[in-house]
Design an enzyme around this catalytic site. Sequence first.
Site, PDB file in Angstrom:
ATOM      1  N   SER A 136       0.966  -2.503  -0.114  1.00 46.16           N
ATOM      2  CA  SER A 136      -0.309  -2.994  -0.641  1.00 46.16           C
ATOM      3  C   SER A 136      -0.684  -4.352  -0.050  1.00 46.16           C
ATOM      4  O   SER A 136       0.172  -5.192   0.232  1.00 46.16           O
ATOM      5  CB  SER A 136      -0.209  -3.118  -2.163  1.00 46.16           C
ATOM      6  N   TYR A 160      -7.461  -3.816   0.983  1.00 45.86           N
ATOM      7  CA  TYR A 160      -8.654  -4.135   0.211  1.00 45.86           C
ATOM      8  C   TYR A 160      -9.542  -4.983   1.102  1.00 45.86           C
ATOM      9  O   TYR A 160      -9.050  -5.879   1.808  1.00 45.86           O
ATOM     10  CB  TYR A 160      -8.302  -4.940  -1.038  1.00 45.86           C
ATOM     11  N   THR A 186      -8.646   1.229   0.245  1.00 47.80           N
ATOM     12  CA  THR A 186      -8.936   1.497  -1.165  1.00 47.80           C
ATOM     13  C   THR A 186     -10.357   1.049  -1.468  1.00 47.80           C
ATOM     14  O   THR A 186     -10.726  -0.096  -1.209  1.00 47.80           O
ATOM     15  CB  THR A 186      -7.932   0.768  -2.073  1.00 47.80           C
ATOM     16  N   LYS A 276      -8.855   5.918  -0.048  1.00 53.68           N
ATOM     17  CA  LYS A 276      -8.294   6.114  -1.385  1.00 53.68           C
ATOM     18  C   LYS A 276      -9.269   5.633  -2.459  1.00 53.68           C
ATOM     19  O   LYS A 276      -9.801   4.526  -2.369  1.00 53.68           O
ATOM     20  CB  LYS A 276      -6.972   5.352  -1.509  1.00 53.68           C
ATOM     21  N   HIS A 300      -7.467   5.247  -9.523  1.00 55.62           N
ATOM     22  CA  HIS A 300      -6.649   4.034  -9.498  1.00 55.62           C
ATOM     23  C   HIS A 300      -5.655   4.032 -10.655  1.00 55.62           C
ATOM     24  O   HIS A 300      -5.372   2.999 -11.257  1.00 55.62           O
ATOM     25  CB  HIS A 300      -7.539   2.781  -9.558  1.00 55.62           C
ATOM     26  N   ARG A 303      -6.811   2.527 -13.917  1.00 59.22           N
ATOM     27  CA  ARG A 303      -6.779   1.068 -14.057  1.00 59.22           C
ATOM     28  C   ARG A 303      -8.111   0.393 -13.730  1.00 59.22           C
ATOM     29  O   ARG A 303      -8.212  -0.829 -13.779  1.00 59.22           O
ATOM     30  CB  ARG A 303      -5.674   0.492 -13.159  1.00 59.22           C
TER      31      ARG A 303
END
Length: 403
Positions: A136, A160, A186, A276, A300, A303
């Site tokens: 991540s 991100y 994402t 994603k 997610h 979340r």
Amino acid sequence: MTDRQIPSWSELKPLLRPKPLVLNGTERRLADALTIADLRTVARKRTPRSVFDYTDGAAEAEISLRRARHLFRELEFQPSILHDVSHVDPTTDMIGTASALPFAFAPTGFTRMMNHEGERAVVRVAQRRGIPYALSTMGTTSIEDVAAAGPEARKWFQLYVWKDRSAGEDLMARAKAAGYEALMLTVDVPVAGARLRDARNGFSIPPALTVKTVVDAATHPAWWLNLLTTEPLTFASLSSWSGTVADLLDKLFDPTMTIADLEWIRASWDGPLIIKGIQTVEDARRVTDAGADAVVLSNHGGRQLDRAPVPLRLLPDVAEAVGDRTQVWVDTGIMSGADIVAALALGADATLVGRAYLYGLMAGGERGVDRTVQILEREIRRTMALLGVSTVKELGPQHVRLP
């Protein structure tokens, strides 16, 4: 009338076989964990409340997560009998390369907070087990250090998009230089979801020493000792932060991003691209038309937007809509190998697991992550055999009935 006799020692001895004594507490706890739910129970006992809740919790009333898990629990398998299942092969193709199991380790933020071994432990298990691992942007081990810990692992980098686009370009360049195979973009976090457990726990990065956390430390001394005596808990992709997760996301992430920005991504990344956070059939078509090599149906893990679509419910329609133009993967709510098999039968090419391996990590570090894979693999193989299939490609909608 039944004749009775006093058994001899030679007759009793085979029956009196004590369970081997395992002195190591971690190994004992992991051996007793037969399911992911068991690992979750161990993790809850071994980890401070705020850290466990960050992993375990979801947004607002947590309806999205409950619905996802409920659908997996309520679906019905349709086994076919009298097939040779003496050899079950759970390998599957993930963006052109075989994965030993039909899942990858999903990207998760702040992993070293769950256990001090963190991302290094996860990538080592991924390498050993022959499955991919996505690091991540919000990881707590650098791109380069993860690559060094698992040099032969299939590594993906999850991105991100930040307001500072040059920072994103730098991260992609570092991932490419370190040998990461694919980029996972994402797209479902334009702003942070309302994670109420975190707010109620006063959760922050790094953990703040309050009266509540000091009391919690007394009941989780090993976790705090590991936190305080290993390298400082910092982010892999930014210099520092002191505050809540929601504040961090809202400060960094770019809410202006549109599908046109995929051209900017492609200008910096020429490898496989995974998108994603897809939650509608139309968006799956849009990113497929834009050249995505795989799409991940995901809310997610519940979340972000509460009451979001359940990815498993969406799966058959997306698989039909995109056909063989791109791979379709799914996450959210997966708690067993049977859940993974069900997703494959409904049209997924593969799946991602996140919380499942984090429960293992919290329960026992690298050994706990490995135990997660052992449990899932055993369940996958057994479920496939009982359904009457020996390969992933044999799975189809005839094997699963959704409620």
